[in-house]
Design an enzyme around this catalytic site. Structure first.
Site: not given
Ligand SMILES: NC(=O)c1ccc[n+]([C@@H]2O[C@H](COP(=O)([O-])OP(=O)(O)OC[C@H]3O[C@@H](n4cnc5c(N)ncnc54)[C@H](OP(=O)(O)O)[C@@H]3O)[C@@H](O)[C@H]2O)c1
Length: 310
Positions: A273, A225
């Site tokens: 994006h 993001r």
């Molecule tokens: N550009 C695009 O097209 C696109 C497409 C899809 C998704 N995205 C983005 O990708 C993001 C991640 O997706 P995901 O499915 O992988 O999310 P997820 O499964 O919820 O994983 C989030 C990761 O970030 C870590 N995290 C969260 N807050 C943190 C903090 N304060 N300090 C350190 N680490 C932190 C979490 O730690 P823990 O494991 O310890 O909980 C986890 O490892 C989404 O939120 C979305 O915004 C972008």
């Protein structure tokens, strides 16, 4: 049970409606803006609902994010905190995101940014190529997407570091966690790839202070993001040579304004994006499975922790 499907383009909502109606004939699906009686709606399947809409559905029992991120829902103050939220986790989208991570890693590792320029200048010149096991790649966020990126980048032979909130164990990845280990993590990222969710704790996490911790001349890739990055700090870091190249799939204000300096900076690559795109034809299966659980009163998968905001 009545579900409202909300997407920025109504044609996409209609595709979702068709795919879900075939699988769940016992449910009724409506496509926004055709609301019908708002008091009949039990579930909202939503991608970027207009602010205030979800709060106007008095019987709402579940919100389903049709994207993997949640920031588009959690920044709507009208949404009652007691309404549970689940999010889409689509293996097909995870694969797309990892493809982007692999592409950007190889792009910078093989200096394609510079060779593109050399071609324009008709310059036939060889650059030194660091040994792959010497080029450290850091993945910020080791969730569904980050963990997959980390494994796949490691499979190419790069030493991979990862950072998350809680401790992770991933074969072949040196894992750091928490704010206390952020500096140590950053110091080992020749290429830093951000896959963090945007939350109050992560907003602006890529800024002049954190960029300073990277090895000089590092590369930065953001597929998560735009709000994670303080863009003015990133531009300064590029101009001072702290950061040597950037690939951004997301920016703070989308679409990127026509006069934004990121468009034309020679060291910045921009995509609109598109790192991971929700494809209803693949994403329908996990959504269907979860809605079946909802109808059966069973525990839901990928339930969001409102306190953590991801
Ligand atoms: N550009 C695009 O097209 C696109 C497409 C899809 C998704 N995205 C983005 O990708 C993001 C991640 O997706 P995901 O499915 O992988 O999310 P997820 O499964 O919820 O994983 C989030 C990761 O970030 C870590 N995290 C969260 N807050 C943190 C903090 N304060 N300090 C350190 N680490 C932190 C979490 O730690 P823990 O494991 O310890 O909980 C986890 O490892 C989404 O939120 C979305 O915004 C972008």
């Amino acid at each position: 049970v009545v579900a409202l499907i909300i997407t920025p383009r109504v044609e996409q909502a209609r595709v979702w409606r068709q795919l879900l109606s075939e699988r769940l004939p016992q449910m009724r699906f409506r496509c926004y803006p055709q609301l019908g009686d708002p008091a009949e709606i039990d579930i909202a399947l939503s991608w970027k609902a207009p602010k205030g809409l979800l709060g106007s559905l008095p019987r709402l029992k579940l919100v389903y994010s049709l994207g993997m991120g949640l920031d588009h829902l959690l920044d709507d103050p009208s949404l009652d905190r007691r309404v549970p939220i689940v999010r889409l986790v689509d293996p097909n989208m995870v694969e797309q995101m990892s493809e982007y991570a692999l592409y950007s890693t190889l792009y910078f590792h093989r200096r394609m940014d510079v060779y593109e320029r050399f071609q324009r200048e008709q310059r036939w010149e060889e650059l030194p190529l660091p040994h792959t096991p010497m080029r450290r790649v850091g993945i910020m966020g080791l969730g569904e997407i980050g963990a997959d990126c980390a494994r796949k980048v490691a499979a190419l032979g790069f030493p991979v570091r990862g950072w998350s909130r809680t401790r992770k164990q991933i074969a072949g990845v040196r894992c750091y966690c928490g704010d206390g280990e952020l500096d140590a993590f950053l110091a080992e990222c020749d290429i830093l790839i951000s896959v963090l969710p945007l939350t109050p704790a992560t907003a602006g996490i890529v800024n002049s202070v954190t960029l300073e911790k990277l090895p000089r001349g590092a590369y930065f890739v953001n597929i998560a993001r735009g709000g994670l990055v303080v863009e003015a700090d990133l531009l300064d870091a590029l101009d001072s040579g702290l950061v040597d190249g950037v690939m951004l799939d997301v920016v703070a204000e989308e679409p990127l304004a026509p006069d934004h300096p990121l468009w034309t900076h020679p060291k910045v690559r921009i995509t609109p994006h598109i790192a991971g795109l929700t494809n209803p034809y693949t994403a329908v299966e996990p959504v269907y499975a979860n809605l079946k659980r909802f109808l059966a009163g069973e525990a839901l998968q990928h339930l969001v922790d409102r306190g953590r905001a991801y």
